[in-house]
Structure formats: C-alpha cells, structure tokens
Design a protein around this motif. Structure first.
Motif, PDB file in Angstrom:
ATOM      1  N   SER A  47      -7.269  -0.577  -3.116  1.00 10.71           N
ATOM      2  CA  SER A  47      -6.841  -1.961  -3.316  1.00 10.71           C
ATOM      3  C   SER A  47      -7.669  -2.819  -2.362  1.00 10.71           C
ATOM      4  CB  SER A  47      -5.353  -2.146  -2.998  1.00 10.71           C
ATOM      5  OG  SER A  47      -4.532  -1.360  -3.832  1.00 10.71           O
ATOM      6  N   THR A  60      -3.911   8.063   3.104  1.00  8.92           N
ATOM      7  CA  THR A  60      -3.962   6.644   2.748  1.00  8.92           C
ATOM      8  C   THR A  60      -4.392   5.862   3.982  1.00  8.92           C
ATOM      9  OG1 THR A  60      -2.222   6.901   1.093  1.00  8.92           O
ATOM     10  CG2 THR A  60      -2.652   4.669   1.899  1.00  8.92           C
ATOM     11  N   TYR A  77      -9.168  -3.495   2.825  1.00  6.38           N
ATOM     12  CA  TYR A  77      -8.869  -2.642   1.670  1.00  6.38           C
ATOM     13  C   TYR A  77      -7.928  -1.534   2.079  1.00  6.38           C
ATOM     14  CZ  TYR A  77     -12.634   0.260   3.742  1.00  6.38           C
ATOM     15  OH  TYR A  77     -13.418   1.001   4.598  1.00  6.38           O
ATOM     16  N   ILE A  78      -7.280  -0.963   1.065  1.00  2.00           N
ATOM     17  CA  ILE A  78      -6.463   0.244   1.231  1.00  2.00           C
ATOM     18  C   ILE A  78      -7.126   1.327   0.405  1.00  2.00           C
ATOM     19  CG2 ILE A  78      -4.167   1.270   0.988  1.00  2.00           C
ATOM     20  CD1 ILE A  78      -3.089  -1.663   0.895  1.00  2.00           C
ATOM     21  N   LEU A 113      -5.795   2.053   5.662  1.00  2.00           N
ATOM     22  CA  LEU A 113      -5.905   0.601   5.550  1.00  2.00           C
ATOM     23  C   LEU A 113      -6.932   0.148   6.572  1.00  2.00           C
ATOM     24  CD1 LEU A 113      -3.046  -1.973   5.138  1.00  2.00           C
ATOM     25  CD2 LEU A 113      -4.933  -2.426   6.695  1.00  2.00           C
ATOM     26  N   TYR A 151      -6.760   5.023  -1.190  1.00  2.00           N
ATOM     27  CA  TYR A 151      -5.804   6.067  -1.559  1.00  2.00           C
ATOM     28  C   TYR A 151      -6.608   7.343  -1.813  1.00  2.00           C
ATOM     29  CZ  TYR A 151      -3.338   1.710  -2.559  1.00  2.00           C
ATOM     30  OH  TYR A 151      -2.792   0.449  -2.471  1.00  2.00           O
ATOM     31  N   GLY A 180       0.809  -1.212   0.000  1.00  2.74           N
ATOM     32  CA  GLY A 180       0.000   0.000   0.000  1.00  2.74           C
ATOM     33  C   GLY A 180       0.840   1.258   0.000  1.00  2.74           C
ATOM     34  N   LYS A 181       1.927   1.243   0.756  1.00  2.00           N
ATOM     35  CA  LYS A 181       2.820   2.414   0.793  1.00  2.00           C
ATOM     36  C   LYS A 181       3.458   2.662  -0.574  1.00  2.00           C
ATOM     37  CE  LYS A 181       4.096   1.340   5.566  1.00  2.00           C
ATOM     38  NZ  LYS A 181       5.206   0.871   6.436  1.00  2.00           N
TER      39      LYS A 181
END
Length: 348
Positions: free
Chosen positions: A150, A188, A181-182, A190, A184, A55-56
């Motif tokens: 995501s 951001t 999920y992440i 999570l 954005y 994710g990062k």
C-alpha cells in the motif's frame, strides 16, 4: 542490596538498546522526530497510527485470504483507470475509508480506486488533512501469494474546497507532509518519512504494534540492480531500449522485477539500484499515478538520498492537471537514475 536491584544492575547496554527499540512504536517515533507534543505533531502521530491500523487490517486479511471464500479474484468491475478490479482492491480501499472516518482529522481521501475524492462531512469542519493512497499496489500478485503493498501520502488541506473539486491537491509533490508504504511480505513492514529521513517498522504480531526496525535509512549511490518490466521493451522509446541493451552487455548488472512496485522499491531502498516504469510510444504519460504512487515514493526515496524523475523533470516538481494524472518514473540510486537519464537526454 536486594535481588531486584542486583537484577537491574545486571542489565547490559545491549539489552537496554534492544528494549528501547522494542518500545519505539510508530506513533512515539513521529513525536520524537518532530521533537514536539504540539497539536500539529500529535495530529501527524495520530494519522500515522491510523495508517498503521489500516495496514494491520489488510495484512490480517491477506494472511487468511486462501482460507476464506470471496476474498481472491476479480469483482467483474473496472476502475477509473480502466483496470479490472480485484476483490482485495475493494476491501483495502474500504479499510482506509473506515479507519479514517474515525480519525476526526481527515476530511478527504483520494484513491486510485475512486473516481472522485471521498469526503467525510463529520470530519471536515475540523479535519485539515487529506490522505492520498493506493490501497493495493501490485494487485496482479494477489491470487498467487506474492508480495503486495500500500502507498500513502498526507497533505494539508488548503482552502475550504467549497466546490468539492479538491483543486488544492493539484500541486507539486513538495506539498506532501508525510509519505510512505506498507509492504505485505514474509513480514509486514511500514516505511515512512515526514521530511526528516526515512524509517522502517516491522509489525510484531505478538504485540500488535509496528516496532522500529531501522532509522535514517540511506540508499546506496550505485548498485547493479535494475527493475523494469522488459515485456514492454518494444513499446518504449528507443532511448529506453538502448539503456536496456547497455545493461545487458555490461557485466555485473542483474534484473529484479516482482510485479509489485512497493516490493521493488523496498529492495532498491535497501540494496540500491534503479526502478523504471517508462511511458510507451502510444501512451507516453506512462501507467503510474502521480499523486498516489510516483510522488509519495519520490518524496521517500529523496529523503533517503536517492532521486526520482520522469527522465526530463524531477517527480516532486511535476504539477498535475488532474487527480488521476499518470507519469513515467525513474527512481532509485542517484548514479543509476543519472545513467538512465543520460540515454534519454542523448536521445539514444
């Protein structure tokens, strides 16, 4: 008394609480949830840490996308779903593969961007887990600087999968051991569950860590928000059209639809309401993929006190017959999902 001890005594409970939260990273939180440092607990903590790393990396790429060449736009290829592939889809998919190659825990990855599961042979003798994911949800938003997401789920491998067909993944959503999920967006986030409630984390760029934002999130039982692409109105069965007519003529309802399901689901998790992605008359199976989108989000929303259904069957009870199976989806607050169901079950 020394100045140092005086300073320590002056720390108030609110400050203590704030520091505790700031020190609660994602990997630590998983271990706290499981109340264990067993090998299985450490595995799950490590897996979530790898998802956070992916994710990062994706968030960093997105934050600079407009300043870099070759990041935005289409590749000119079409994926297994018959959809045009964005360059960010490919990048994000490769990120998850690269991150989990180094995990030692995941033997297979299955993504909506790949025809077949991706095997990591060096991990397979030891790796007992499979990652299923949608690397970029809402990729139509990529080139317009709108929210993206995501989606992920972790399952434990069953059997040795000697034929390389990953048939053990063709089971219902209750087999998921983690999902989330992440998002954005302006920040951001999570959001995850391991079957012990739903918890959200926000990426602190100064620390490079996802820090606990909220524990045990609960979705309201009812909200006037509904989220659906009404551009498909005339392609739906009449029961869905009747529901939309009902909300149009009922005071208080409000429509919110972003084009990125993760963004819409996050709003509904926080504020309540219902998200719909029906099938159409020509394609009653719908568009969303069960293993990569519907089942992970259903697991998470149910852990927060909501519901997810096809309109006829609970999403987590659906057993897929193929890896890329699609399904209609109605998900959100219990009362609002039930309202949509009432139209479907009455046939109007």
């Amino acid at each position: 008394m020394t100045k140092a001890s005086e300073s320590l005594e002056s720390i108030n409970p609110a400050t203590d609480k704030g520091l505790d939260r700031d020190c609660t990273t994602l990997s630590r939180h998983v271990l706290q949830q499981l109340q264990s440092f067993s090998p299985d607990a450490q595995d799950l903590s490590a897996l979530m840490n790898r998802i956070a790393l992916a994710g990062k990396l994706v968030a960093r790429r997105l934050s600079r996308a407009g300043l870099m060449e070759g990041v935005l736009g289409f590749t000119g290829e079409v994926n297994v779903q018959g959809e045009s592939v964005k360059k960010m889809d490919v990048y994000a998919n490769d990120v998850f593969i690269s991150v989990f190659k180094q995990s030692g825990l995941v033997c297979r990855l299955a993504s909506e961007e790949m025809d077949e599961p991706y095997y990591i042979p060096e991990n397979c003798p030891v790796g007992r887990y499979t990652l299923l994911y949608d690397p970029i949800d809402g990729s139509s938003n990529t080139d317009t600087n709108l929210s993206l997401g995501s989606i992920f789920a972790i399952r434990q491998q069953e059997g040795d999968d000697s034929d390389g067909q990953a048939k053990d993944l063709l089971t219902n959503g209750h087999k998921q051991i983690a999902a989330g999920y992440i998002l954005y967006g302006p920040s951001t986030m999570l959001v995850y569950t391991i079957g012990k409630g739903v918890h959200s984390f926000t990426l602190d760029p100064s620390l490079g860590e996802f820090i606990l934002t909220e524990e045990n999130m609960r979705i309201p039982n009812h909200s006037p928000i509904y989220s659906v692409n009404e551009g498909n109105f005339w392609q739906w069965e009449e029961s869905y059209r009747e529901y939309i007519r009902y909300v149009h003529r009922t005071e208080g309802y409000t429509s919110r639809y972003s084009g990125a399901m993760v963004s819409d689901i996050h709003r509904i998790l926080v504020q309540g309401g219902v998200f719909l992605y029906p099938g159409t008359i020509q394609k009653p199976e719908g568009k969303l993929r069960l293993l990569y989108e519907s089942a992970p989000l259903a697991f998470l929303i149910e852990q927060a006190g909501g519901r997810a259904t096809t309109g006829l069957v609970e999403i987590l009870d659906v057993v897929p017959t193929k890896l890329h199976q699609r399904t209609p989806l109605i998900i959100g607050s219990k009362e609002d999902v039930a309202k949509v169901e009432s139209f479907i079950q009455n046939g109007h």
